[in-house]
Design a protein around this motif. Structure first.
Motif, PDB file in Angstrom:
ATOM      1  N   HIS A   8       0.825  -1.119  -0.050  1.00 18.60           N
ATOM      2  CA  HIS A   8      -0.095   0.101   0.036  1.00 18.60           C
ATOM      3  C   HIS A   8       1.026   1.295  -0.026  1.00 18.60           C
ATOM      4  N   GLN A   9       1.904   1.282   0.735  1.00 20.97           N
ATOM      5  CA  GLN A   9       2.780   2.352   0.961  1.00 20.97           C
ATOM      6  C   GLN A   9       3.353   2.787  -0.433  1.00 20.97           C
ATOM      7  N   VAL A  10       4.005   1.477  -1.190  1.00 17.15           N
ATOM      8  CA  VAL A  10       4.634   1.979  -2.524  1.00 17.15           C
ATOM      9  C   VAL A  10       3.795   2.343  -3.533  1.00 17.15           C
ATOM     10  N   SER A  11       2.510   1.918  -3.473  1.00 18.08           N
ATOM     11  CA  SER A  11       1.391   2.362  -4.356  1.00 18.08           C
ATOM     12  C   SER A  11       1.095   3.727  -4.243  1.00 18.08           C
ATOM     13  N   GLU A  12       0.858   4.066  -2.973  1.00 22.09           N
ATOM     14  CA  GLU A  12       0.470   5.374  -2.632  1.00 22.09           C
ATOM     15  C   GLU A  12       1.508   6.646  -2.923  1.00 22.09           C
ATOM     16  N   VAL A  66       5.016  -1.735  -8.889  1.00 26.57           N
ATOM     17  CA  VAL A  66       3.642  -0.856  -8.686  1.00 26.57           C
ATOM     18  C   VAL A  66       2.532  -1.798  -9.157  1.00 26.57           C
ATOM     19  N   ARG A  67       2.616  -2.466 -10.390  1.00 26.39           N
ATOM     20  CA  ARG A  67       1.562  -3.104 -11.039  1.00 26.39           C
ATOM     21  C   ARG A  67       1.433  -4.390 -10.292  1.00 26.39           C
ATOM     22  N   TYR A  68       2.570  -5.099  -9.981  1.00 27.41           N
ATOM     23  CA  TYR A  68       2.535  -6.425  -9.054  1.00 27.41           C
ATOM     24  C   TYR A  68       1.818  -6.171  -7.676  1.00 27.41           C
ATOM     25  N   ALA A  69       2.393  -4.819  -7.026  1.00 28.99           N
ATOM     26  CA  ALA A  69       1.643  -4.406  -5.741  1.00 28.99           C
ATOM     27  C   ALA A  69       0.160  -4.328  -5.865  1.00 28.99           C
TER      28      ALA A  69
END
Length: 296
Positions: A8-12, A66-69
């Motif tokens: 979630h952190q990486v995505s944000e 990010v696509r994986y996350a």
């Protein structure tokens, strides 16, 4: 599922373009978040973000991660939905991006009927133009997109499509209100309030008007259908909208809608779509089934 916090952190961070802004939103310190990202980059053996004086930018490896996350986050939400469904909770959320035409009547009506059997469900609704809605679908920000004149994308699967005619909206006392079979030429000389160029109905209208060389008296334009309805109601203007968003007797007693002759403007499709290959959460899949039946 503690690893999901990091995802979630990486995505944000990717969404905001700033570690500091992401940290503030997720209520942790920027230094702690940065250390976690550095540990992750060390584990991956490649940088995820390119640090810049003002924010960060995804590297090629970062775009892949990010696509994986986001895929993992979506799968976790689906699993949570299925577990809750087994327990009889069915809380959602159901995340939808839709065109403005559906925001006033059609979608609220479908949600109201669906919640009679599923009162604990939570809906996260975003009203967007068709490009923004499809992008939100691809980025896993929403489960479903319901849009007019969607651009075809390989990653997107259309669940259901239905042709939509263009409707002229006017006050019931307007001089054209009693005329049947309206052609585009009938609107020449009357003050018009048009959707702006970002909206599908306006794009269809502009294409036809340019070919026919019609001279419209455009007195206002807006990206808000609520504003356009107000201009029709209070200023005597005429506006245009696809038929699923046109006034109905119970919601628009002062306004009426007349379909524009299909010889001038042929119908275009309204579509319900999801990300290709993605298994929807139980609640979202059930609501999608309802939409398909309603549109049929």
């Amino acid at each position: 599922m503690r690893h999901l916090k990091l995802l979630h952190q990486v995505s944000e961070i990717a969404r905001s373009g700033s570690i500091r802004q992401a940290a503030e939103k997720m209520n942790i310190t920027a230094s702690a978040m940065n250390r976690k990202i550095q540990d992750l980059e060390l584990e991956l053996g490649a940088p995820i973000f390119e640090r810049r004086p003002r924010g960060v930018k995804l590297t090629t490896a970062g775009e892949m991660f990010v696509r994986y996350a986001r895929s993992q986050i979506a799968d976790a939400e689906r699993l949570s939905s299925q577990v809750e469904d087994l327990r009889g909770l069915r809380r959602g959320p159901i995340k939808i991006a839709c065109s403005q035409a559906l925001a006033y009547d059609f979608l609220p009506s479908q949600i109201g009927a669906f919640r009679k059997d599923n009162p604990r469900l939570f809906f996260d609704l975003k009203v967007m133009d068709h490009e923004g809605a499809i992008n939100a679908l691809i980025e896993y920000d929403v489960d479903l997109a319901i849009v007019y004149r969607a651009t075809a994308r390989p990653a997107v699967r259309v669940i259901r499509s239905i042709p939509q005619r263009l409707v002229a909206i006017m006050h019931r006392d307007h001089v054209l209100a009693s005329k049947k079979g309206l052609r585009l030429s009938d609107f020449v000389g009357h003050p018009l309030a048009l959707p702006d160029a970002s909206l599908g109905g306006r794009q269809v209208l502009d294409q036809v008007v340019a070919k026919r060389d019609l001279r419209f008296n455009v007195m206002a334009e807006s990206n808000s259908f609520e504003m356009l309805r107000g201009l029709v109601l209070r200023c005597g203007m005429i506006s245009f909208q696809v038929e699923i968003g046109a006034p109905t007797n119970d919601l628009g007693a002062e306004l009426i809608g007349h379909t524009v002759d299909e010889r001038d403007i042929p119908p275009s499709d309204l579509v319900v779509c999801q990300l290709r290959g993605r298994i929807l959460p139980v609640a979202a899949a059930s609501f999608a089934d309802r939409l398909v039946k309603a549109m049929s």
